[in-house]
Design an enzyme around this catalytic site. Sequence first.
Site, PDB file in Angstrom:
ATOM      1  N   SER A 124       1.205  -1.443   0.245  1.00 40.27           N
ATOM      2  CA  SER A 124      -0.190   0.062   0.239  1.00 40.27           C
ATOM      3  C   SER A 124       1.094   1.309   0.592  1.00 40.27           C
ATOM      4  O   SER A 124       2.208   1.655   0.774  1.00 40.27           O
ATOM      5  CB  SER A 124      -0.679   0.143   0.932  1.00 40.27           C
ATOM      6  OG  SER A 124      -1.564   1.375   1.407  1.00 40.27           O
ATOM      7  N   TYR A 149      -2.251  -0.945  10.953  1.00 46.03           N
ATOM      8  CA  TYR A 149      -2.011  -1.216   9.697  1.00 46.03           C
ATOM      9  C   TYR A 149      -1.012  -1.104   8.774  1.00 46.03           C
ATOM     10  O   TYR A 149      -0.370  -2.673   8.163  1.00 46.03           O
ATOM     11  CB  TYR A 149      -3.992  -0.842   8.654  1.00 46.03           C
ATOM     12  CG  TYR A 149      -3.552  -1.313   7.457  1.00 46.03           C
ATOM     13  CD1 TYR A 149      -3.992  -2.519   6.863  1.00 46.03           C
ATOM     14  CD2 TYR A 149      -3.508  -0.244   6.292  1.00 46.03           C
ATOM     15  CE1 TYR A 149      -3.633  -3.294   5.138  1.00 46.03           C
ATOM     16  CE2 TYR A 149      -3.670  -0.849   5.080  1.00 46.03           C
ATOM     17  CZ  TYR A 149      -4.139  -1.432   4.685  1.00 46.03           C
ATOM     18  OH  TYR A 149      -3.154  -1.827   3.487  1.00 46.03           O
ATOM     19  N   LYS A 153       2.180  -3.505   6.667  1.00 44.95           N
ATOM     20  CA  LYS A 153       2.171  -3.859   5.319  1.00 44.95           C
ATOM     21  C   LYS A 153       3.597  -3.383   5.201  1.00 44.95           C
ATOM     22  O   LYS A 153       4.233  -3.910   4.802  1.00 44.95           O
ATOM     23  CB  LYS A 153       1.745  -2.709   4.701  1.00 44.95           C
ATOM     24  CG  LYS A 153       0.146  -2.196   4.629  1.00 44.95           C
ATOM     25  CD  LYS A 153      -0.192  -4.868   3.321  1.00 44.95           C
ATOM     26  CE  LYS A 153      -1.636  -4.784   3.009  1.00 44.95           C
ATOM     27  NZ  LYS A 153      -1.416  -5.684   2.651  1.00 44.95           N
TER      28      LYS A 153
HETATM   29  P1  NAD Z   1     -10.244  -7.515   1.107  1.00 46.74           P
HETATM   30  O1  NAD Z   1     -11.004  -7.961   2.579  1.00 46.74           O
HETATM   31  O2  NAD Z   1     -11.763  -7.442   0.137  1.00 46.74           O
HETATM   32  O3  NAD Z   1     -10.066  -8.292   0.980  1.00 46.74           O
HETATM   33  C1  NAD Z   1      -9.294  -8.523   1.471  1.00 46.74           C
HETATM   34  C2  NAD Z   1      -9.455 -10.586   1.343  1.00 46.74           C
HETATM   35  O4  NAD Z   1      -8.381 -11.665   2.480  1.00 46.74           O
HETATM   36  C3  NAD Z   1     -11.341 -11.021   2.182  1.00 46.74           C
HETATM   37  O5  NAD Z   1     -11.419 -12.044   0.796  1.00 46.74           O
HETATM   38  C4  NAD Z   1     -10.843 -11.678   2.762  1.00 46.74           C
HETATM   39  O6  NAD Z   1     -11.578 -12.627   3.898  1.00 46.74           O
HETATM   40  C5  NAD Z   1      -9.883 -12.270   3.621  1.00 46.74           C
HETATM   41  N1  NAD Z   1      -8.405 -13.315   4.469  1.00 46.74           N
HETATM   42  C6  NAD Z   1      -8.273 -11.781   5.577  1.00 46.74           C
HETATM   43  N2  NAD Z   1      -7.835 -12.486   6.275  1.00 46.74           N
HETATM   44  C7  NAD Z   1      -7.410 -13.904   5.726  1.00 46.74           C
HETATM   45  C8  NAD Z   1      -6.950 -15.428   6.089  1.00 46.74           C
HETATM   46  N3  NAD Z   1      -6.074 -15.218   7.468  1.00 46.74           N
HETATM   47  N4  NAD Z   1      -6.981 -16.432   5.821  1.00 46.74           N
HETATM   48  C9  NAD Z   1      -7.508 -16.708   4.156  1.00 46.74           C
HETATM   49  N5  NAD Z   1      -8.019 -15.370   3.914  1.00 46.74           N
HETATM   50  C10 NAD Z   1      -8.740 -13.994   4.682  1.00 46.74           C
HETATM   51  O7  NAD Z   1     -10.075  -6.265   0.896  1.00 46.74           O
HETATM   52  P2  NAD Z   1      -9.144  -5.624  -0.848  1.00 46.74           P
HETATM   53  O8  NAD Z   1      -9.519  -4.620  -0.757  1.00 46.74           O
HETATM   54  O9  NAD Z   1      -9.436  -6.935  -1.515  1.00 46.74           O
HETATM   55  O10 NAD Z   1      -7.927  -5.771  -0.838  1.00 46.74           O
HETATM   56  C11 NAD Z   1      -7.123  -6.720  -0.569  1.00 46.74           C
HETATM   57  C12 NAD Z   1      -5.466  -5.936  -0.454  1.00 46.74           C
HETATM   58  O11 NAD Z   1      -4.662  -5.681  -0.973  1.00 46.74           O
HETATM   59  C13 NAD Z   1      -5.612  -6.849   1.483  1.00 46.74           C
HETATM   60  O12 NAD Z   1      -3.817  -7.432   1.700  1.00 46.74           O
HETATM   61  C14 NAD Z   1      -5.545  -5.012   1.110  1.00 46.74           C
HETATM   62  O13 NAD Z   1      -4.582  -4.563   2.814  1.00 46.74           O
HETATM   63  C15 NAD Z   1      -4.501  -4.491   0.123  1.00 46.74           C
HETATM   64  N6  NAD Z   1      -4.676  -3.218   0.208  1.00 46.74           N
HETATM   65  C16 NAD Z   1      -5.462  -2.882  -0.462  1.00 46.74           C
HETATM   66  C17 NAD Z   1      -6.275  -1.523  -0.320  1.00 46.74           C
HETATM   67  C18 NAD Z   1      -7.916  -0.880  -0.625  1.00 46.74           C
HETATM   68  O14 NAD Z   1      -8.012   0.158  -0.877  1.00 46.74           O
HETATM   69  N7  NAD Z   1      -8.635  -1.990  -0.576  1.00 46.74           N
HETATM   70  C19 NAD Z   1      -5.864  -0.458  -0.677  1.00 46.74           C
HETATM   71  C20 NAD Z   1      -4.563  -1.009  -0.940  1.00 46.74           C
HETATM   72  C21 NAD Z   1      -3.791  -2.557   0.070  1.00 46.74           C
END
Ligand code: NAD
Length: 338
Positions: A124, A149, A153
């Site tokens: 991120s 958080y 990362k």
């Molecule tokens: P999201 O919550 O929709 O997807 C994350 C998925 O991981 C979910 O389906 C959740 O059920 C699964 N998960 C979490 N912990 C788990 C575990 N221990 N075992 C199995 N599954 C698990 O989030 P997203 O927006 O799709 O983000 C995906 C990744 O990108 C994340 O790591 C997030 O931190 C990172 N990210 C997201 C953003 C954003 O704005 N959406 C920005 C920067 C980074």
Amino acid sequence: MAVLLAGGAGYIGSHTAVELINSGYDVVVADNYSNSCPESIKRVEKITGKTIKTYEVDIRDSQAIEKIFVENDIDAVIHFAGLKAVGESVQKPVMYYRNNIDTTLSLLETMSKYNVKNIIFSSSATVYGEENPVPYFETMKRGVCTNPYGWTKAMMEQIFEDAAKADPELSVILLRYFNPIGAHESGMIGEDPHGIPNNLMPYVSQVAVGKRECLTIFGNDYPTADGTCTRDYIHVMDLAAGHVKAVDYIMNNNCVEIFNLGTGVPYSVTEIVQTFEKVNGIKVNHVYGARRDGDLAECYANADKAYEVLGWKTQRNLEDMCRDTWNWQKNNPEGYGR
Ligand code: NAD
Ligand code: UDP
């Protein structure tokens, strides 16, 4: 040749699954549905016409995920699985460190055991911290994060870099996302937050659809053109395409690389609201309120490296992002109905 999407049922994972399948890759999804549900993957199957092998599993459970590596010929892993709510991470830091770091460690251990040498990680822009000036370049040092958080990362980036140093055959790509918004053009998959949304765009679209009364814009006294914060919003399908380019690259290069995935163009909160209203012909009730703790005035990428090395750049503009968000929200007022 299969790509394992850890956390693949979530917002970014499900859109990436569509793009990978459309580019000819087989995908395997592993998710514990802590922040998603199986319906997103069913919809990806409808969009692509392909059946997806799916495992309901906690990625922290090394023994359970071994089965995935035994049963499939995994060439690369994309690690999306993490908890991502900034405010919640301040309230429950240990839960965030436990989940996010442990998922990373068990993936690395299991990959090592089964000789899988390619991993792409969802990092991120938050790792640039407060010190670095915008626009952010990948060459900048990681900064001081403002919440647990963000620290997870930064720590996971360090873990991947150390693991690659110890095993020169291990290839790692750290993708630093900026602000993903929007949805697949079909309106069949999109962002489906639990409860009250923390992020701007789902809040805007839930106000538009009548689920929430009014958006509070956090602060209009920042040193920006209109006083509201600016961010680098990126269409989730462009972000998904960036993952395909990263998979193409990692399959052909032994590497440790960081890429910003953003547009390089900042928009303010007010511009987002105004564009959403104009493109969709719908009012978004809003008021200006106090600043939110920890928010930076500005955050945007220099996205040149991803273009130069991966040949990737964004194709969709802010109007597309606002239109596709609304298309998803109005067709699915209750999200996936979980
Ligand atoms: P999201 O919550 O929709 O997807 C994350 C998925 O991981 C979910 O389906 C959740 O059920 C699964 N998960 C979490 N912990 C788990 C575990 N221990 N075992 C199995 N599954 C698990 O989030 P997203 O927006 O799709 O983000 C995906 C990744 O990108 C994340 O790591 C997030 O931190 C990172 N990210 C997201 C953003 C954003 O704005 N959406 C920005 C920067 C980074
Ligand atoms: N924001 C806002 N009202 C909201 C949610 C967010 O004004 O209800 C602002 C927030 O202050 C930031 C921008 O919208 O300037 C993007 O916030 P988001 O939480 O979506 O992403 P962040 O950049 O914080 O990761």
